[in-house]
Design a protein around this motif. Sequence first.
Motif, PDB file in Angstrom:
ATOM      1  N   THR A  69      33.240 -24.652 -22.861  1.00  0.00           N
ATOM      2  CA  THR A  69      32.003 -24.977 -23.569  1.00  0.00           C
ATOM      3  C   THR A  69      30.820 -24.257 -22.943  1.00  0.00           C
ATOM      4  N   THR A  70      30.763 -24.220 -21.621  1.00  0.00           N
ATOM      5  CA  THR A  70      29.680 -23.506 -20.937  1.00  0.00           C
ATOM      6  C   THR A  70      29.724 -22.020 -21.260  1.00  0.00           C
ATOM      7  N   ASP A  71      30.908 -21.436 -21.252  1.00  0.00           N
ATOM      8  CA  ASP A  71      31.044 -20.021 -21.587  1.00  0.00           C
ATOM      9  C   ASP A  71      30.597 -19.759 -23.027  1.00  0.00           C
ATOM     10  N   LEU A  72      30.940 -20.667 -23.939  1.00  0.00           N
ATOM     11  CA  LEU A  72      30.535 -20.528 -25.326  1.00  0.00           C
ATOM     12  C   LEU A  72      29.029 -20.648 -25.475  1.00  0.00           C
ATOM     13  N   ARG A  73      28.422 -21.496 -24.674  1.00  0.00           N
ATOM     14  CA  ARG A  73      26.966 -21.654 -24.740  1.00  0.00           C
ATOM     15  C   ARG A  73      26.252 -20.374 -24.315  1.00  0.00           C
ATOM     16  N   ARG A  74      26.832 -19.630 -23.375  1.00  0.00           N
ATOM     17  CA  ARG A  74      26.237 -18.343 -23.019  1.00  0.00           C
ATOM     18  C   ARG A  74      26.178 -17.432 -24.244  1.00  0.00           C
ATOM     19  N   ARG A  75      27.253 -17.418 -24.992  1.00  0.00           N
ATOM     20  CA  ARG A  75      27.285 -16.608 -26.217  1.00  0.00           C
ATOM     21  C   ARG A  75      26.243 -17.096 -27.221  1.00  0.00           C
ATOM     22  N   ILE A  76      26.115 -18.405 -27.387  1.00  0.00           N
ATOM     23  CA  ILE A  76      25.158 -18.961 -28.347  1.00  0.00           C
ATOM     24  C   ILE A  76      23.734 -18.577 -27.966  1.00  0.00           C
ATOM     25  N   ILE A  77      23.399 -18.692 -26.680  1.00  0.00           N
ATOM     26  CA  ILE A  77      22.046 -18.332 -26.230  1.00  0.00           C
ATOM     27  C   ILE A  77      21.758 -16.865 -26.526  1.00  0.00           C
ATOM     28  N   ARG A  78      22.723 -16.015 -26.277  1.00  0.00           N
ATOM     29  CA  ARG A  78      22.538 -14.587 -26.514  1.00  0.00           C
ATOM     30  C   ARG A  78      22.382 -14.270 -28.004  1.00  0.00           C
ATOM     31  N   GLU A  79      23.111 -15.006 -28.860  1.00  0.00           N
ATOM     32  CA  GLU A  79      23.185 -14.647 -30.275  1.00  0.00           C
ATOM     33  C   GLU A  79      22.118 -15.314 -31.142  1.00  0.00           C
ATOM     34  N   LYS A  80      21.442 -16.335 -30.633  1.00  0.00           N
ATOM     35  CA  LYS A  80      20.384 -17.002 -31.408  1.00  0.00           C
ATOM     36  C   LYS A  80      19.043 -16.411 -30.982  1.00  0.00           C
ATOM     37  N   PRO A  81      18.413 -15.568 -31.801  1.00  0.00           N
ATOM     38  CA  PRO A  81      17.193 -14.871 -31.361  1.00  0.00           C
ATOM     39  C   PRO A  81      16.084 -15.811 -30.892  1.00  0.00           C
ATOM     40  N   PHE A  82      15.857 -16.899 -31.607  1.00  0.00           N
ATOM     41  CA  PHE A  82      14.786 -17.823 -31.235  1.00  0.00           C
ATOM     42  C   PHE A  82      15.078 -18.450 -29.877  1.00  0.00           C
ATOM     43  N   LEU A  83      16.306 -18.918 -29.680  1.00  0.00           N
ATOM     44  CA  LEU A  83      16.689 -19.547 -28.415  1.00  0.00           C
ATOM     45  C   LEU A  83      16.674 -18.541 -27.277  1.00  0.00           C
ATOM     46  N   ARG A  84      17.131 -17.324 -27.529  1.00  0.00           N
ATOM     47  CA  ARG A  84      17.123 -16.299 -26.488  1.00  0.00           C
ATOM     48  C   ARG A  84      15.696 -16.040 -25.998  1.00  0.00           C
ATOM     49  N   ARG A  85      14.728 -16.033 -26.891  1.00  0.00           N
ATOM     50  CA  ARG A  85      13.339 -15.804 -26.476  1.00  0.00           C
ATOM     51  C   ARG A  85      12.805 -16.965 -25.641  1.00  0.00           C
ATOM     52  N   ILE A  86      13.262 -18.173 -25.906  1.00  0.00           N
ATOM     53  CA  ILE A  86      12.877 -19.305 -25.053  1.00  0.00           C
ATOM     54  C   ILE A  86      13.371 -19.080 -23.633  1.00  0.00           C
ATOM     55  N   TYR A  87      14.635 -18.700 -23.490  1.00  0.00           N
ATOM     56  CA  TYR A  87      15.179 -18.463 -22.156  1.00  0.00           C
ATOM     57  C   TYR A  87      14.473 -17.292 -21.468  1.00  0.00           C
ATOM     58  N   GLN A  88      14.126 -16.268 -22.215  1.00  0.00           N
ATOM     59  CA  GLN A  88      13.387 -15.157 -21.630  1.00  0.00           C
ATOM     60  C   GLN A  88      12.035 -15.632 -21.097  1.00  0.00           C
ATOM     61  N   GLU A  89      11.374 -16.491 -21.829  1.00  0.00           N
ATOM     62  CA  GLU A  89      10.096 -17.054 -21.372  1.00  0.00           C
ATOM     63  C   GLU A  89      10.303 -17.913 -20.136  1.00  0.00           C
ATOM     64  N   TRP A  90      11.340 -18.737 -20.157  1.00  0.00           N
ATOM     65  CA  TRP A  90      11.624 -19.580 -19.001  1.00  0.00           C
ATOM     66  C   TRP A  90      11.891 -18.743 -17.763  1.00  0.00           C
ATOM     67  N   TYR A  91      12.675 -17.693 -17.906  1.00  0.00           N
ATOM     68  CA  TYR A  91      12.995 -16.873 -16.745  1.00  0.00           C
ATOM     69  C   TYR A  91      11.753 -16.169 -16.198  1.00  0.00           C
TER      70      TYR A  91
END
Length: 258
Positions: free
Chosen positions: A21-43
């Motif tokens: 599930t954790t490995d799959l979530r990495r894929r989801i974060i990468r593939e969802k543009p809106f969510l990926r930008r949240i993580y980029q902001e967080w980082y």
Amino acid sequence: MLKRWLAHPLTRGLEIDDPQTTDLRRRIIREKPFLRRIYQEWYGEIVAALPAGHEPVLELGAGAGFLRDYLPGVITSEIFPCPGVNIVLDGLALPFADRVLRGIVLVDVLHHLPRPRQFFIEAARCVRTGGAVVMIEPWVTAWSELIYTKLHHEPFQPRARAWEFPASGPLSGANGALPWILFERDRAQFEREFPTWKIQKIELAMPFRYLVSGGVSMRGLMPGWSFTFWRGMEQALRPWMRSLAMFAYITLKRCETD
């Protein structure tokens, strides 16, 4: 019914404590543009909050993320084996010598640690003077309590008297309200018990963006191109974050007390 409809198709039927599930979530974060930008902001926030220096930084619970893209050399860790993670460890028993780390980073991890006192003892041992623990964690407000209790799968118990909670699975065991309990409700007690850790920053943020992104377990409700609009709206609402915020950026500084 609503939660079932909102569930991300890739995560249906998976056990939250399964490393897959954790490995799959990495894929989801990468593939969802809106969510990926949240993580980029967080980082970006995390890197800015870390003190300068050459000592290593440890990230706990790194399996689904991509902080190393923004912080080269970060030691990524998980509680179970995951692709791309440097080390498997327990955040309550860190395998590092005294004062060798510049910082420890946690993104949605602290509220999964069943004995937070032990973590802060271990962190104080491993982080050098002037180093930091940098966290992005859920926060308790009138709005977030409604969302976290009605739509989120993790326990959210702001009225829990104890900081500890029963240890079950590594991800299913949680109290999403724990960061607020430690650093807001019981702040005076935390400061008495841990004078080594100075609460340097608590910035409340993000009442809507993570929700409409769908996070790692739900469908995205907004397209990636709308991210700037939602960020602007949240910035306009900053005076009301104590009522609306769902997350907090938290930085603790390691002080010299011994």
